[in-house]
Design a protein around this motif. Structure first.
Motif, PDB file in Angstrom:
ATOM      1  N   LEU A   1       0.615  -0.972  -0.267  1.00 15.65           N
ATOM      2  CA  LEU A   1      -0.407   0.487   0.052  1.00 15.65           C
ATOM      3  C   LEU A   1       0.745   0.790  -0.056  1.00 15.65           C
ATOM      4  O   LEU A   1       1.842   1.517   0.985  1.00 15.65           O
ATOM      5  CB  LEU A   1      -0.775   0.178   0.976  1.00 15.65           C
ATOM      6  N   ASP A   2       0.978   2.310  -0.978  1.00 15.41           N
ATOM      7  CA  ASP A   2       1.553   3.212  -0.926  1.00 15.41           C
ATOM      8  C   ASP A   2       1.109   4.099   0.735  1.00 15.41           C
ATOM      9  O   ASP A   2      -0.156   4.341   1.211  1.00 15.41           O
ATOM     10  CB  ASP A   2       0.918   4.441  -1.974  1.00 15.41           C
ATOM     11  N   TRP A   3       2.455   4.455   1.230  1.00 17.10           N
ATOM     12  CA  TRP A   3       2.368   5.482   2.344  1.00 17.10           C
ATOM     13  C   TRP A   3       2.505   6.857   2.015  1.00 17.10           C
ATOM     14  O   TRP A   3       2.692   7.301   1.230  1.00 17.10           O
ATOM     15  CB  TRP A   3       3.779   4.767   3.093  1.00 17.10           C
ATOM     16  N   THR A   4       1.815   7.386   2.811  1.00 11.13           N
ATOM     17  CA  THR A   4       1.682   8.883   3.058  1.00 11.13           C
ATOM     18  C   THR A   4       2.073   9.440   3.800  1.00 11.13           C
ATOM     19  O   THR A   4       1.878   9.245   5.378  1.00 11.13           O
ATOM     20  CB  THR A   4       0.725   9.393   2.308  1.00 11.13           C
ATOM     21  N   GLU A   5       3.013  10.951   4.298  1.00  6.76           N
ATOM     22  CA  GLU A   5       3.136  10.949   5.534  1.00  6.76           C
ATOM     23  C   GLU A   5       2.283  10.961   6.702  1.00  6.76           C
ATOM     24  O   GLU A   5       0.855  11.458   6.459  1.00  6.76           O
ATOM     25  CB  GLU A   5       4.192  12.806   5.491  1.00  6.76           C
ATOM     26  N   GLY A   6       2.602  11.007   7.889  1.00  6.65           N
ATOM     27  CA  GLY A   6       1.076  11.503   8.913  1.00  6.65           C
ATOM     28  C   GLY A   6      -0.044  10.357   8.086  1.00  6.65           C
ATOM     29  O   GLY A   6      -1.136   9.893   9.476  1.00  6.65           O
ATOM     30  N   MET A   7       0.608   8.901   8.113  1.00 10.64           N
ATOM     31  CA  MET A   7      -0.420   8.936   7.712  1.00 10.64           C
ATOM     32  C   MET A   7      -0.934   7.029   8.885  1.00 10.64           C
ATOM     33  O   MET A   7      -0.241   7.570   9.684  1.00 10.64           O
ATOM     34  CB  MET A   7       0.051   6.766   6.834  1.00 10.64           C
ATOM     35  N   THR A   8      -2.140   7.709   9.480  1.00  9.83           N
ATOM     36  CA  THR A   8      -2.839   6.785  10.698  1.00  9.83           C
ATOM     37  C   THR A   8      -3.194   5.578  10.122  1.00  9.83           C
ATOM     38  O   THR A   8      -3.822   4.987   9.094  1.00  9.83           O
ATOM     39  CB  THR A   8      -3.910   7.527  11.732  1.00  9.83           C
ATOM     40  N   ILE A   9      -4.166   4.862  11.227  1.00  8.53           N
ATOM     41  CA  ILE A   9      -3.952   3.645  11.208  1.00  8.53           C
ATOM     42  C   ILE A   9      -5.928   4.136  10.657  1.00  8.53           C
ATOM     43  O   ILE A   9      -6.345   2.509   9.899  1.00  8.53           O
ATOM     44  CB  ILE A   9      -5.032   2.593  12.907  1.00  8.53           C
ATOM     45  N   ARG A  10      -6.665   4.774  10.978  1.00 12.54           N
ATOM     46  CA  ARG A  10      -7.805   4.840  10.703  1.00 12.54           C
ATOM     47  C   ARG A  10      -7.530   5.517   8.816  1.00 12.54           C
ATOM     48  O   ARG A  10      -8.819   4.771   8.391  1.00 12.54           O
ATOM     49  CB  ARG A  10      -8.713   6.680  10.871  1.00 12.54           C
ATOM     50  N   ASP A  11      -6.455   6.295   8.505  1.00  9.91           N
ATOM     51  CA  ASP A  11      -6.268   6.127   7.097  1.00  9.91           C
ATOM     52  C   ASP A  11      -5.781   4.725   6.636  1.00  9.91           C
ATOM     53  O   ASP A  11      -6.871   4.712   5.098  1.00  9.91           O
ATOM     54  CB  ASP A  11      -5.225   6.840   6.692  1.00  9.91           C
ATOM     55  N   VAL A  12      -5.419   3.831   7.048  1.00 10.21           N
ATOM     56  CA  VAL A  12      -4.913   2.458   6.867  1.00 10.21           C
ATOM     57  C   VAL A  12      -6.440   1.966   6.207  1.00 10.21           C
ATOM     58  O   VAL A  12      -7.220   1.330   4.888  1.00 10.21           O
ATOM     59  CB  VAL A  12      -4.208   1.407   7.017  1.00 10.21           C
ATOM     60  N   LEU A  13      -6.918   1.928   7.643  1.00  7.56           N
ATOM     61  CA  LEU A  13      -8.289   1.664   7.167  1.00  7.56           C
ATOM     62  C   LEU A  13      -9.296   1.677   6.810  1.00  7.56           C
ATOM     63  O   LEU A  13     -10.046   0.966   5.796  1.00  7.56           O
ATOM     64  CB  LEU A  13      -9.527   1.173   8.624  1.00  7.56           C
ATOM     65  N   ARG A  14      -9.690   3.031   6.353  1.00  8.72           N
ATOM     66  CA  ARG A  14      -9.952   3.768   5.274  1.00  8.72           C
ATOM     67  C   ARG A  14     -10.233   3.643   3.591  1.00  8.72           C
ATOM     68  O   ARG A  14     -11.101   2.921   2.652  1.00  8.72           O
ATOM     69  CB  ARG A  14     -10.171   5.062   4.956  1.00  8.72           C
ATOM     70  N   VAL A  15      -8.080   3.261   3.504  1.00  4.63           N
ATOM     71  CA  VAL A  15      -8.156   3.303   2.612  1.00  4.63           C
ATOM     72  C   VAL A  15      -8.492   1.494   1.725  1.00  4.63           C
ATOM     73  O   VAL A  15      -8.603   0.963   0.868  1.00  4.63           O
ATOM     74  CB  VAL A  15      -6.708   3.219   2.126  1.00  4.63           C
ATOM     75  N   ARG A  16      -7.918   1.422   2.554  1.00  2.75           N
ATOM     76  CA  ARG A  16      -8.761  -0.494   2.538  1.00  2.75           C
ATOM     77  C   ARG A  16      -9.633  -1.082   2.717  1.00  2.75           C
ATOM     78  O   ARG A  16      -9.980  -1.859   2.425  1.00  2.75           O
ATOM     79  CB  ARG A  16      -7.635  -1.311   3.298  1.00  2.75           C
ATOM     80  N   ASN A  17     -10.641   0.046   2.495  1.00  2.00           N
ATOM     81  CA  ASN A  17     -12.138  -0.552   2.986  1.00  2.00           C
ATOM     82  C   ASN A  17     -12.823  -1.346   4.569  1.00  2.00           C
ATOM     83  O   ASN A  17     -13.611  -2.089   3.982  1.00  2.00           O
ATOM     84  CB  ASN A  17     -13.349  -0.455   1.463  1.00  2.00           C
TER      85      ASN A  17
END
Length: 65
Positions: free
Chosen positions: A9-25
């Protein structure tokens, strides 16, 4: 780049667990999440940042009877 359940998964600065959950649906209410083998509590999903190169494990808990 991070790895989530074996997928890149592409990483972005400041990415949180919530962001990962959102991106992966991931929307299942009962999850166990580890970042590089460290358990992350649900109350910390919005504040726990994921470092570049991390390995994230998301496990869906099932219950029934």
């Amino acid at each position: 780049m991070i790895t989530v359940n074996g997928d890149r998964l592409d990483w972005t600065e400041g990415m949180t667990i919530r962001d990962v959950l959102r991106v992966r649906n991931y929307k299942f209410p009962l999850l166990v999440i580890k970042v590089d083998d460290a358990l992350v509590q649900p109350r910390a999903y919005d504040t726990t940042t994921v470092p570049d190169g991390a390995v994230v494990s998301v496990v869906h808990l099932l219950s029934g009877g």
